[in-house]
Design a protein around this motif. Structure first.
Motif, PDB file in Angstrom:
ATOM      1  N   UNK A  15       0.822  -1.227   0.000  1.00 58.00           N
ATOM      2  CA  UNK A  15       0.000   0.000   0.000  1.00 58.00           C
ATOM      3  C   UNK A  15       0.846   1.263   0.000  1.00 58.00           C
ATOM      4  N   UNK A  16       1.648   1.402  -1.034  1.00 57.39           N
ATOM      5  CA  UNK A  16       2.566   2.545  -1.088  1.00 57.39           C
ATOM      6  C   UNK A  16       2.054   3.675  -1.974  1.00 57.39           C
ATOM      7  N   UNK A  17       0.935   3.481  -2.649  1.00 61.25           N
ATOM      8  CA  UNK A  17       0.467   4.517  -3.579  1.00 61.25           C
ATOM      9  C   UNK A  17       1.429   4.629  -4.751  1.00 61.25           C
ATOM     10  N   UNK A  21       8.748   1.654  -5.808  1.00 63.90           N
ATOM     11  CA  UNK A  21       8.622   0.224  -5.482  1.00 63.90           C
ATOM     12  C   UNK A  21       7.243  -0.260  -5.924  1.00 63.90           C
ATOM     13  N   UNK A  22       7.185  -1.145  -6.933  1.00 64.79           N
ATOM     14  CA  UNK A  22       5.877  -1.576  -7.454  1.00 64.79           C
ATOM     15  C   UNK A  22       5.267  -2.670  -6.584  1.00 64.79           C
ATOM     16  N   UNK A  23       4.653  -2.257  -5.469  1.00 60.81           N
ATOM     17  CA  UNK A  23       4.197  -3.239  -4.482  1.00 60.81           C
ATOM     18  C   UNK A  23       3.056  -4.104  -4.999  1.00 60.81           C
ATOM     19  N   UNK A  24       2.490  -3.711  -6.123  1.00 63.04           N
ATOM     20  CA  UNK A  24       1.442  -4.547  -6.713  1.00 63.04           C
ATOM     21  C   UNK A  24       2.041  -5.702  -7.526  1.00 63.04           C
ATOM     22  N   UNK A  26       3.438  -8.288  -6.644  1.00 64.01           N
ATOM     23  CA  UNK A  26       3.163  -9.614  -6.099  1.00 64.01           C
ATOM     24  C   UNK A  26       1.890 -10.189  -6.711  1.00 64.01           C
ATOM     25  N   UNK A  27       0.834  -9.368  -6.697  1.00 65.07           N
ATOM     26  CA  UNK A  27      -0.431  -9.807  -7.291  1.00 65.07           C
ATOM     27  C   UNK A  27      -0.273 -10.025  -8.799  1.00 65.07           C
ATOM     28  N   UNK A  28       0.436  -9.090  -9.441  1.00 65.69           N
ATOM     29  CA  UNK A  28       0.590  -9.215 -10.890  1.00 65.69           C
ATOM     30  C   UNK A  28       1.360 -10.463 -11.268  1.00 65.69           C
ATOM     31  N   UNK A  29       2.354 -10.815 -10.464  1.00 66.99           N
ATOM     32  CA  UNK A  29       3.112 -12.030 -10.743  1.00 66.99           C
ATOM     33  C   UNK A  29       2.226 -13.259 -10.574  1.00 66.99           C
ATOM     34  N   UNK A  30       1.455 -13.277  -9.502  1.00 66.86           N
ATOM     35  CA  UNK A  30       0.529 -14.393  -9.309  1.00 66.86           C
ATOM     36  C   UNK A  30      -0.399 -14.508 -10.511  1.00 66.86           C
ATOM     37  N   UNK A  31      -0.962 -13.377 -10.939  1.00 69.66           N
ATOM     38  CA  UNK A  31      -1.881 -13.388 -12.091  1.00 69.66           C
ATOM     39  C   UNK A  31      -1.186 -13.882 -13.345  1.00 69.66           C
ATOM     40  N   UNK A  32       0.054 -13.418 -13.550  1.00 75.50           N
ATOM     41  CA  UNK A  32       0.793 -13.838 -14.739  1.00 75.50           C
ATOM     42  C   UNK A  32       1.019 -15.352 -14.734  1.00 75.50           C
ATOM     43  N   UNK A  33       1.387 -15.910 -13.571  1.00 78.79           N
ATOM     44  CA  UNK A  33       1.680 -17.348 -13.498  1.00 78.79           C
ATOM     45  C   UNK A  33       0.429 -18.180 -13.758  1.00 78.79           C
ATOM     46  N   UNK A  34      -0.727 -17.642 -13.366  1.00 76.49           N
ATOM     47  CA  UNK A  34      -1.985 -18.343 -13.637  1.00 76.49           C
ATOM     48  C   UNK A  34      -2.386 -18.197 -15.102  1.00 76.49           C
TER      49      UNK A  34
END
Ligand code: ZN
Length: 310
Positions: A15-17, A21-24, A26-34
């Motif tokens: 939650x860095x706005x 640092x692209x804190x999102x 993590x989610x994007x990587x998960x989405x990409x792997x799926x």
């Protein structure tokens, strides 16, 4: 299904706005792997947050209390270089829980992969450089305290020196810290690791792989760890905004293969954490991390070690 588990939690987002640092990621990587069908939902496991006792295996109780109660000083927050929030603190505790889980899973199946963590700039008494607590060190200390391992090696390939990790384990002969990084970069002060490989600006694939291979193999042959923690930073990439090395996608894949295969062929499990990555295009950072996950699968399937269950 994959031959190893991917550790991920929805609330890894710091939650860095708007922040470099692209804190999102993590989610994007998960989405990409799926999306790429590399993984299916059942491949993911959710960590518990680390306990405060886990965190205090590495960090000073006063510092932990300040993070927990939101009483960091202005100076503390400046040094951290990220805004304070409860979600941020929760995300760091989850990341540490994730690295502990990845390390435990590695001991069982050869590889554990945390889609998060790698906060190597956190010191016992303060955080800096986007790192509040040192999940890598916490995972090592937790597994040691549980009697799962005695000796661990941290192989830190983020473009920035692993200053916090080097400090935590400075006088500890049970943990070998290897950091390969750009010398002319943050942090300006580089506390001594067990092995520091200082690289000149613009170092490219061939020299990087040569220097890493020599240092890492020599370290393994004299230290014999029971677990390798691989800090697989994406920021040695040539288009990174905070890095000044010149590795290509292919060079980074070879780096992953070198670190993971060399350990697994010697029967040493590898826990992987993400650390930094600030490519101009976030998609490139995601590609580099996704490639690491693919290399881990490829190597683990080729190196069958008895006792590791697939
Ligand atoms: Zn970095």
């Amino acid at each position: 299904m994959l031959p190893y588990r991917l550790v991920y939690h929805e609330r890894y987002d710091l939650h860095l706005g708007e922040h470099v640092f692209p804190a999102k990621k993590y989610r994007w990587l998960k989405d990409r792997l799926l999306r790429s069908r590399f993984a299916v939902p059942e491949d993911f496991v959710e960590p518990e947050p680390a306990s405060d006792d886990d965190v205090r295996l590495v960090h000073d109780p006063e510092y932990v209390a300040k993070l927990r109660s939101g009483t960091l000083t202005y100076q503390d927050i400046l040094r951290l270089e990220i805004p304070y929030s409860r979600q941020m603190v929760e995300a760091f505790w989850l990341a540490a829980g994730g690295s502990i889980l990845a390390a435990r899973l590695a001991m069982e199946s050869g590889i554990g992969f945390n889609i998060g963590g790698g906060f190597h700039h956190a010191f016992p008494g303060h955080g800096e450089g986007f790192c509040a607590i040192n999940d890598i060190a916490i995972a090592v200390r937790r597994l040691q305290a549980d009697g799962r391992i005695r000796r661990a090696m941290i192989v830190d390939c983020d473009v920035h020196h692993g200053n916090g990790t080097a400090t935590v384990f400075a006088n500890d002969p049970s943990v070998f810290t290897l950091s390969i990084h750009q010398f002319n970069n943050y942090p300006s002060e580089k506390p001594i690791s067990s092995l520091d490989i200082h690289l000149a600006d613009g170092t490219a694939d061939a020299e990087y792989l040569h220097r890493l291979g020599n240092g890492y193999r020599a370290a393994l042959s004299m230290f014999h760890p029971e677990l390798v923690l691989y800090v697989a930073g994406a920021d040695p990439y040539l288009e990174d905004q905070l890095g000044g090395l010149s590795l290509t996608f292919e060079g980074l894949i070879e780096r992953d293969r070198l670190v993971i295969r060399t350990a697994l062929t010697q029967g040493i499990p590898v826990a992987i954490v993400l650390a930094g990555g600030y490519a101009q295009s976030v998609e490139d950072t995601i590609t580099i991390h996704a490639n690491t996950a693919e290399v881990a699968k490829d190597v683990l399937e080729k190196v069958r070690v008895s006792g590791w269950r697939a």
